[in-house]
Design an enzyme around this catalytic site. Structure first.
Site, PDB file in Angstrom:
ATOM      1  N   GLU A  74     -36.180   9.505  51.479  1.00 33.53           N
ATOM      2  CA  GLU A  74     -37.032   9.577  50.503  1.00 33.53           C
ATOM      3  C   GLU A  74     -38.407   8.694  50.649  1.00 33.53           C
ATOM      4  O   GLU A  74     -39.482   9.097  50.147  1.00 33.53           O
ATOM      5  CB  GLU A  74     -36.474   9.255  49.053  1.00 33.53           C
ATOM      6  CG  GLU A  74     -35.436  10.086  48.292  1.00 33.53           C
ATOM      7  CD  GLU A  74     -34.204  10.131  48.962  1.00 33.53           C
ATOM      8  OE1 GLU A  74     -33.916   9.328  49.878  1.00 33.53           O
ATOM      9  OE2 GLU A  74     -33.321  10.989  48.652  1.00 33.53           O
ATOM     10  N   HIS A 141     -26.373   9.138  39.387  1.00 31.01           N
ATOM     11  CA  HIS A 141     -27.177  10.674  39.342  1.00 31.01           C
ATOM     12  C   HIS A 141     -27.412  10.684  37.685  1.00 31.01           C
ATOM     13  O   HIS A 141     -27.433  11.755  37.194  1.00 31.01           O
ATOM     14  CB  HIS A 141     -25.876  11.776  39.346  1.00 31.01           C
ATOM     15  CG  HIS A 141     -25.770  11.825  40.915  1.00 31.01           C
ATOM     16  ND1 HIS A 141     -24.839  10.724  41.484  1.00 31.01           N
ATOM     17  CD2 HIS A 141     -26.118  12.441  42.141  1.00 31.01           C
ATOM     18  CE1 HIS A 141     -24.663  11.172  42.922  1.00 31.01           C
ATOM     19  NE2 HIS A 141     -25.419  12.170  42.974  1.00 31.01           N
TER      20      HIS A 141
END
Lengths: 340, 326
Positions: A74, A141
């Site tokens: 990322e 998550h």
């Protein structure tokens, strides 16, 4: 390029209601059609269509140069987005889950957010992805990431609550010349109550403008994202007690529509802030301070907040339900305030 | 070696002499809080000159990193601009809102260094990606200290560039934080990414130039990025290579002794002029700090340190009508 359109981008063209997720897909598709400088980067967004299938079929239509499957890095691909933006492109970066944005924190806050101020020019980048709990995703998550970036000058943060806003705000974010963090609550992605007919024209919702989701005169609830829906449920319950709640949906957290909050507090004299993010360092603290600065004279009670508790998002359903703010929590706080 | 070796040598001689201003600047105490060493390395100037330069935003891009200002001078920066950066002047390219190496001018192909080692490889990978997407005859050049290869961020940027076959040339300076980097170190890394690698040390200018020019040519042909390891030079005498280069330019590359003298005089006059101007320029104004952080105006809060409330301040108007709704 294939001529057949992916089904998730055709709802509005066919005059049918769209889910929140389909609204996101439509926004991306339309902006890519409109502006050849727009391209997407992210993990598995190509042939796999993304973890939530937002970009299913995009690769066939737009090709590999505009739908870039990235390595799992990322920080690296967000940094590359900065370089591409320097060169006049308009990258839209998908975080598979926004929890994974943390490796990109450095380049987002130190490089991208400071670029204009440093004289290096604007960097029109959108970093978007799913956030939020309630899906039993556990601590990695389910996070809400807005406050990790909220205090960084140079960034914008958007967090829609409806399908129409998701589409209109995302289109605005892509057209904006500044870097935008765009949070999409996954609990809204396919929620039936979020399915709605979207405006058929070029639907754009300006950044930085809150909306009044429900008008009222007794209590202001300021909230955003999934909590707008929880707050509206709570408002319906309170209405049975003849309490008229005004629900302000912030839509954009940065810049914060302070005027909208102040105007509502001047009307009701009571302020409750509801967010799914954890309590300490949550946006409620900032809003309370701004009200203290600008509308202290109008307050008829303390500013209260309903938030998640200060802990990681738990994995067990029972624990997560306790962790997250509930409709009952909002009702309880609302009753306390109106009776203060 | 492409182009006119003599003309290029003249350019490098000029850049080298200009680059010498920084030592004088620092030695004179003018950069009291800059406090950071600037690399005087002939090789970076020679390498940067192998890229395609332009002043219209259509040439190659370079991040000089810790090796500024040498490559920046090759890309068209001037000593005065760099001095203004170091001196935190409001007239500086970054208007004193950012430091010496953090200076971006896309028209001239300069991207300032911001972030920890490895960051600029990520950013320049994206720059190169944009070149490739548009099919442009352009490439990106980034200088990093070799220690950047110890960061995950650098590998993420390198991996992305390799995966996208982005036209990127990465120079790793083994004189800085190199650990045990030596001959073959870059080859080992490059093999992992399936990209070309080269190592330079004390090669003569034409070979340094050719190494980067070859890497650039491969890059714009779609053959992906290259790694170039730059091994430590003679640390005892940072001017040794400089003097050797000037001697080479004079004795072998056809830049006459008289021309070298003329270049030296011009460069010296340019630097003197820069110092003279710098002394007369004021520090940045405090209000310069308040430029917007976004492309539109960002409202400042009602109360700031500049506009404190008057003693006894109260809200100017009482709530109207709806104060006691219940």
């Amino acid at each position: 390029m294939s001529g057949e359109l992916p089904p998730q981008v055709t709802r509005t063209r066919e005059g049918r209601p769209a889910t929140f997720l389909e609204a996101i897909a439509e926004a991306l598709w339309e902006e890519m059609e409109r502006d050849s400088r727009v391209f997407l980067m992210g993990e598995d967004i190509g042939s796999y269509g993304g973890a939530f299938k937002v970009t299913r079929g995009f690769l066939d239509h737009f090709g590999q140069s505009r739908i870039i499957d990235t390595p799992i890095s990322e920080g690296g691909f967000t940094g590359a987005a900065a370089g591409a933006a320097h060169m006049g492109l308009r990258p839209v970066v998908e975080m598979q889950f926004m929890d994974f944005i943390s490796p990109a924190y450095d380049v987002l806050t130190n490089y991208i957010a400071t670029s204009l101020y440093r004289g290096a020019g604007p960097l029109p980048i959108v970093v978007r992805g799913p956030v939020g709990g309630g899906n039993r995703g556990g601590p990695f998550h389910s996070q809400n990431v807005e406050m990790a970036f909220f205090h960084t000058p140079g960034l914008k943060i958007v967090y829609p609550s409806t399908a129409a806003d998701a589409k209109g705000l995302l289109k605005s974010a892509i057209r904006d010349d500044n870097p935008v963090i765009f949070e999409e609550h996954k609990g809204l992605y396919r929620a039936p109550h979020c399915r709605e007919k979207l405006p058929a024209d070029d639907h754009v919702v300006p950044l930085g403008k809150a909306r009044v989701a429900m008008e009222g005169e007794d209590l202001t609830i300021v909230t955003y994202g999934l909590m707008v829906h929880r707050s509206l449920e709570a408002a319906a319950t309170l209405a049975r007690d003849r309490v008229r709640v005004e629900v302000i949906d912030l839509r954009t957290l940065l810049p914060l529509d302070e005027d909208a909050i102040v105007a509502s507090v001047q009307k009701t004299g009571k302020l409750l802030i509801v967010h799914e993010d954890t309590r300490t360092g949550g946006i409620a603290g900032e809003i309370a301070m701004r009200i203290n600065e600008r509308a202290f004279e109008w307050l008829d009670g303390p500013v209260l907040r309903v938030t998640a508790i200060d802990s990681p998002v738990p994995f067990s359903g029972a624990l997560e339900d306790y962790f997250l703010p509930s409709v009952a929590d909002v009702v309880t706080a609302g009753r306390y305030l109106v009776n203060y | 070696m492409p182009g006119d070796a003599t003309a290029l040598s003249r350019g490098v001689v000029r850049d080298l002499l200009y680059q010498g201003f920084q030592a004088r600047f620092l030695a004179g105490g003018a950069a009291k809080s800059a406090g950071m060493p600037f690399g005087v390395d002939i090789r970076t100037v020679a390498m940067a000159r192998a890229m395609r330069h332009s002043s219209d935003g259509k040439g190659d891009l370079c991040s000089a990193g810790h090796l500024a200002p040498g490559p920046m001078l090759a890309f068209g920066a001037t000593p005065l601009e760099f001095l203004r950066q170091l001196g935190r002047k409001g007239t500086a390219p970054a208007a004193a809102r950012s430091g010496g190496r953090s200076w971006t001018d896309l028209r001239r192909g300069l991207i300032g260094w911001d972030g920890p080692p490895g960051t600029m490889t990520q950013v320049l990978a994206g720059v190169a990606l944009a070149f490739a997407q548009r099919g442009q005859d352009r490439a990106a050049l980034v200088f990093e200290e070799f220690a950047a290869t110890e960061t995950g961020g650098w590998h993420e940027g390198m991996n992305f560039a390799a995966a996208q076959a982005a036209p990127l040339v990465v120079v790793l300076d083994a004189a800085r934080g190199a650990g045990d980097a030596g001959e073959g170190a870059a080859d080992a890394i490059a093999r992992g990414y399936g990209v070309d690698a080269a190592t330079v040390s004390r090669e003569a200018y034409p070979e340094l130039f050719r190494t980067v020019a070859d890497a650039r040519r491969r890059a714009v042909q779609g053959r992906g990025p290259s790694l170039i390891a730059m091994l430590p030079r003679d640390q005892d005498d940072p001017w040794a290579l400089h003097d050797a280069f000037v001697a080479w330019a004079r004795d072998e590359a056809g830049v006459g002794r008289g021309e070298v003298k003329a270049i030296e005089r011009a460069a010296s006059a340019g630097v003197d002029h820069a110092f003279h101007r710098l002394d007369k320029e004021p520090e940045a104004a405090a209000d310069d700090a308040l430029v917007p952080v976004c492309t539109h105006d960002v409202p400042q809060p009602a109360w700031t340190r500049r506009t404190p409330p008057e003693p006894g301040w109260r809200a100017t108007a009482e709530p109207q009508g709806f104060h006691d709704v219940r």
